[in-house]
Scaffold this active site. Structure first.
Site, PDB file in Angstrom:
ATOM      1  N   ASP A   1       0.046  -4.333   4.115  1.00 34.22           N
ATOM      2  CA  ASP A   1      -1.062  -4.711   4.992  1.00 34.22           C
ATOM      3  C   ASP A   1      -1.258  -6.219   4.969  1.00 34.22           C
ATOM      4  OD1 ASP A   1      -2.141  -2.145   6.002  1.00 34.22           O
ATOM      5  OD2 ASP A   1      -2.445  -1.726   3.874  1.00 34.22           O
TER       6      ASP A   1
ATOM      7  N   HIS B   1       0.836  -1.199   0.000  1.00 34.58           N
ATOM      8  CA  HIS B   1       0.000   0.000   0.000  1.00 34.58           C
ATOM      9  C   HIS B   1       0.872   1.249   0.000  1.00 34.58           C
ATOM     10  CE1 HIS B   1      -3.626   2.173   2.095  1.00 34.58           C
ATOM     11  NE2 HIS B   1      -3.312   2.685   0.934  1.00 34.58           N
TER      12      HIS B   1
ATOM     13  N   HIS C   1       3.678   0.786   2.972  1.00 34.48           N
ATOM     14  CA  HIS C   1       3.649  -0.278   3.977  1.00 34.48           C
ATOM     15  C   HIS C   1       2.985  -1.500   3.360  1.00 34.48           C
ATOM     16  CE1 HIS C   1      -0.172   1.927   4.392  1.00 34.48           C
ATOM     17  NE2 HIS C   1      -0.694   0.736   4.648  1.00 34.48           N
TER      18      HIS C   1
ATOM     19  N   LYS D   1       5.590 -42.722   0.955  1.00 40.09           N
ATOM     20  CA  LYS D   1       6.777 -41.927   0.668  1.00 40.09           C
ATOM     21  C   LYS D   1       8.021 -42.768   0.915  1.00 40.09           C
ATOM     22  CE  LYS D   1       9.320 -37.834   2.075  1.00 40.09           C
ATOM     23  NZ  LYS D   1      10.573 -38.570   2.355  1.00 40.09           N
TER      24      LYS D   1
ATOM     25  N   ASP E   1      12.117 -43.130   1.054  1.00 36.12           N
ATOM     26  CA  ASP E   1      13.254 -42.257   1.302  1.00 36.12           C
ATOM     27  C   ASP E   1      14.100 -42.139   0.044  1.00 36.12           C
ATOM     28  OD1 ASP E   1      12.761 -41.388   3.784  1.00 36.12           O
ATOM     29  OD2 ASP E   1      13.874 -42.967   4.810  1.00 36.12           O
TER      30      ASP E   1
END
Ligand code: MN
Length: 301
Positions: free
Chosen positions: A43, A35, A41, A253, A255
């Site tokens: 926001d 802004h 600044h 998952k 390794d």
């Protein structure tokens, strides 16, 4: 918007968007609007109880964990305002130029109502620029101060940066909604939007203040562009419970190393998720990628 409504508006068997979880800590929107008013600044607005809780971060957020940034707690903003990018006429409250600098969702850690009341919010951001864990901590108000001073602080995690690494504000100064600079927005380049802060959100929306922002997010006209030097991969987020529902597929998952392969005009390179070139470490994989039919591609796996 109620989650039921959100779900009704989307067919989850055909869109890849997350369903959103109704449990505590559901995805909440956040936006950071750069802004340029009497003073520049940033926001920061976090969706909470149907409004955007707002802090004016005077020097903007820092990715360096030790750097505390003053965040002055300002008045709640309507959710509609999140999509606003344009100008507020001089003489009206906040007169100046507004850019959508970042946006996404935030996840509170623990009960956000308690945290907000206590003046200590721990949360993570899933934005286009800001990610990882953050703290907002309220300080004591000094005599004569009308607004609450808080501090915005980055946690030490994978998304944090060291002091000598680039400042995200300088590295990524443009709008995530339109790619424009503050100057271009002020000039009304591409589209001119005005928000009158002395009118209600509803009146502003009706007058077209946020028109066209949603559609500009979609890449309606894809065109060939050179591959950027490095594309940070999307990373998994730790959760205590796996999400359920039709919009999710789960896999085990294993390794190993996460490697991004790029094929750029016949040249193959393998990158780690931090962007290190590991092509030399995996010559077999590089050779296999080279045989793939795509001419230019990023393969992330
Ligand atoms: Mn402001």
């Amino acid at each position: 918007m109620d989650l039921q409504v959100y779900r009704k508006k989307r067919k989850f068997d055909v869109t890849p968007e997350p369903r959103g979880r109704a449990a505590k800590g559901k995805g909440n929107r956040f936006v950071i609007q750069k802004h340029a008013a009497s003073r520049l600044h940033y926001d920061l607005r976090l969706e909470h109880d149907g409004v955007m809780k707002s802090w004016a971060v005077t020097r903007g957020p820092s990715l360096v964990p030790g750097e505390k940034r003053l965040a002055v707690h300002v008045e709640d903003h309507p959710i509609e305002y999140n999509s606003f990018e344009g100008t507020i006429p001089q003489g009206e409250y906040g007169g100046g130029t507004v850019m959508i600098w970042d946006r996404g969702s935030w996840q509170p850690e623990g009960d956000p109502h308690k945290g907000y009341k206590k003046g200590h919010l721990d949360f993570s951001l899933e934005g286009e620029k800001l990610r990882g864990r953050w703290h907002l901590v309220r300080m004591n108000r000094r005599h004569g101060e009308s607004k609450e001073p808080w501090l915005l602080i980055k946690s030490g995690d994978e998304e944090a940066r060291k002091e000598d690494e680039p400042d995200i504000l300088e590295e990524q100064p443009l709008s995530v909604a339109s790619g424009r600079s503050i100057f271009e927005i002020a000039q009304g380049k591409g589209r001119k939007r005005v928000w009158h802060s002395n009118r209600s959100a509803k009146e502003n929306v009706k007058a077209g203040a946020i028109r066209g922002v949603a559609s500009s997010n979609r890449k309606s006209q894809p065109h060939a562009a050179p591959l950027p030097d490095f594309m940070p991969p999307s990373l998994a987020t730790l959760r205590t419970v796996a999400p359920t529902g039709q919009g999710w597929v789960h896999e085990i998952k294993f390794d190993g190393y996460r490697i991004q392969a790029r094929l750029d005009h016949g040249k193959v390179r393998l990158f780690t998720r931090k962007g290190l070139d590991w092509t030399g470490k995996f010559p077999n994989i590089a050779a296999a990628v080279k045989k793939l039919p795509a001419r230019n591609a990023l393969i992330d796996g």
